[in-house]
Design a protein around this motif. Sequence first.
Motif, PDB file in Angstrom:
ATOM      1  N   MET A 299       6.990  13.008  -3.483  1.00  0.00           N
ATOM      2  CA  MET A 299       6.862  11.628  -3.937  1.00  0.00           C
ATOM      3  C   MET A 299       6.109  11.557  -5.261  1.00  0.00           C
ATOM      4  O   MET A 299       5.404  12.489  -5.650  1.00  0.00           O
ATOM      5  N   ASN A 300       6.253  10.430  -5.929  1.00  0.00           N
ATOM      6  CA  ASN A 300       5.456  10.103  -7.098  1.00  0.00           C
ATOM      7  C   ASN A 300       4.500   8.991  -6.686  1.00  0.00           C
ATOM      8  O   ASN A 300       4.903   8.043  -6.008  1.00  0.00           O
ATOM      9  N   TRP A 301       3.231   9.098  -7.089  1.00  0.00           N
ATOM     10  CA  TRP A 301       2.261   8.066  -6.710  1.00  0.00           C
ATOM     11  C   TRP A 301       2.682   6.680  -7.202  1.00  0.00           C
ATOM     12  O   TRP A 301       2.296   5.663  -6.618  1.00  0.00           O
ATOM     13  N   GLU A 302       3.476   6.625  -8.260  1.00  0.00           N
ATOM     14  CA  GLU A 302       3.942   5.326  -8.758  1.00  0.00           C
ATOM     15  C   GLU A 302       4.870   4.641  -7.758  1.00  0.00           C
ATOM     16  O   GLU A 302       5.058   3.420  -7.806  1.00  0.00           O
ATOM     17  N   ASP A 303       5.468   5.423  -6.846  1.00  0.00           N
ATOM     18  CA  ASP A 303       6.358   4.865  -5.833  1.00  0.00           C
ATOM     19  C   ASP A 303       5.627   4.529  -4.544  1.00  0.00           C
ATOM     20  O   ASP A 303       6.241   4.121  -3.554  1.00  0.00           O
TER      21      ASP A 303
ATOM     22  N   ALA B 299      -1.566   2.484   2.099  1.00  0.00           N
ATOM     23  CA  ALA B 299      -0.421   2.349   1.203  1.00  0.00           C
ATOM     24  C   ALA B 299       0.872   2.333   2.000  1.00  0.00           C
ATOM     25  O   ALA B 299       0.899   2.640   3.196  1.00  0.00           O
ATOM     26  N   VAL B 300       1.945   1.945   1.309  1.00  0.00           N
ATOM     27  CA  VAL B 300       3.285   1.984   1.884  1.00  0.00           C
ATOM     28  C   VAL B 300       4.241   2.536   0.828  1.00  0.00           C
ATOM     29  O   VAL B 300       3.965   2.478  -0.367  1.00  0.00           O
ATOM     30  N   THR B 301       5.337   3.088   1.283  1.00  0.00           N
ATOM     31  CA  THR B 301       6.368   3.556   0.376  1.00  0.00           C
ATOM     32  C   THR B 301       7.708   3.476   1.093  1.00  0.00           C
ATOM     33  O   THR B 301       7.788   3.019   2.236  1.00  0.00           O
TER      34      THR B 301
ATOM     35  N   ASN C  22      13.896   3.643   4.362  1.00  0.00           N
ATOM     36  CA  ASN C  22      12.982   3.405   5.481  1.00  0.00           C
ATOM     37  C   ASN C  22      11.552   3.216   4.985  1.00  0.00           C
ATOM     38  O   ASN C  22      11.068   3.972   4.138  1.00  0.00           O
ATOM     39  N   LEU C  23      10.886   2.212   5.530  1.00  0.00           N
ATOM     40  CA  LEU C  23       9.491   1.963   5.183  1.00  0.00           C
ATOM     41  C   LEU C  23       8.617   3.060   5.787  1.00  0.00           C
ATOM     42  O   LEU C  23       8.745   3.397   6.967  1.00  0.00           O
TER      43      LEU C  23
ATOM     44  N   PRO D 285      -2.556   5.030  -4.422  1.00  0.00           N
ATOM     45  CA  PRO D 285      -1.228   4.576  -4.832  1.00  0.00           C
ATOM     46  C   PRO D 285      -1.207   4.179  -6.304  1.00  0.00           C
ATOM     47  O   PRO D 285      -2.247   3.961  -6.922  1.00  0.00           O
ATOM     48  N   GLU D 286      -0.013   4.107  -6.849  1.00  0.00           N
ATOM     49  CA  GLU D 286       0.222   3.722  -8.240  1.00  0.00           C
ATOM     50  C   GLU D 286      -0.221   4.802  -9.236  1.00  0.00           C
ATOM     51  O   GLU D 286       0.557   5.280 -10.040  1.00  0.00           O
TER      52      GLU D 286
END
Length: 316
Positions: free
Chosen positions: A115-119, A135-137, A142-143, A242-243
């Motif tokens: 994953m990318n933290w921006e996602d 956080a959520v992604t 799927n959440l 996150p972000e």
Amino acid sequence: MAGLMDSVNQRTQLVGQNRLELLLFRLGSKQLYGINVFKVKEVLQCPVLNELPKCNPVVRGVAHIRGGTISVMDMSQATGNAPLDALESCFIIITEYNRSTQGFLVSTVERIVNMNWEDIHPPPRGAGKENYLTAVTEVEGNLVEIIDVEKILAEVSPPDHVVSDGVIDEEVTAQAQKRNVLIVDDSAIARKQIKRVIESMGLQTILKCDGRQALDYLHEMIEEGKEPCQELALVISDIEMPEMDGYTFTAEVRTHPQLKDLHIVLHTSLSGVFNEAMVKKVGADDFVAKFHPDDLAKRINDRLKTVNEGSLSESE
């Protein structure tokens, strides 16, 4: 499952590039949850657990693993859901947080995703203050919910927030009370813990939930004609957020001419020599493992001495 964690050591190269990998798991329902692979030491089929008398009900027992004994917490029960049953078919995710090793009982372990933290985003505002999410992604539509493990650990075994006598130099802190400390952490529990230590030293705090928020705040200070390096005694930042993660946040600060001299302490439940190397790579000034009030207070105290000495030199 045996090969699931084989390449974890090679995956650490993602850290520092605003990237991470999540180990996905479930807690007896279709909902997917995630935990940073970098905090995972091992994944095992649940062994026989030995019950402990008078322990927190979230602790389902202790397991003897690799010659040691660790407590095993039911992550479903810890987050307010029903306890997991059929333990023989469950798994234990063995993790290292805050210099300690513990196991989390989950129903199934799925796979690892890059994953990318921006996602990865903060929980929706409607989730309320008492939720267990940092956080959520989204993965393949799927959440995925990322659980605030530090909140669980604080509830099961509350840490000591009091700084020991003699650690804080009151004369030093008295001279620096006009300075603020910027706290950057996605865990509400962690922010409160750090805030208590800092305010016990007589300093004021500014709280931000991730590296992006913190960087935006610093840029706003500059736009308002303020000097962050003068107004902030230091920045205490988590790494996993996150972000924008703490490594990327630090690297961004170091490239800005009006921010590059900010004193940044990375304060994280991630531990090990690797993090110390990353501190140097991104240009942070210090690294403190969570959460030990005396250790944090000592680092802050040392920083304030430097700040006060610098102010004295300028006045002369």
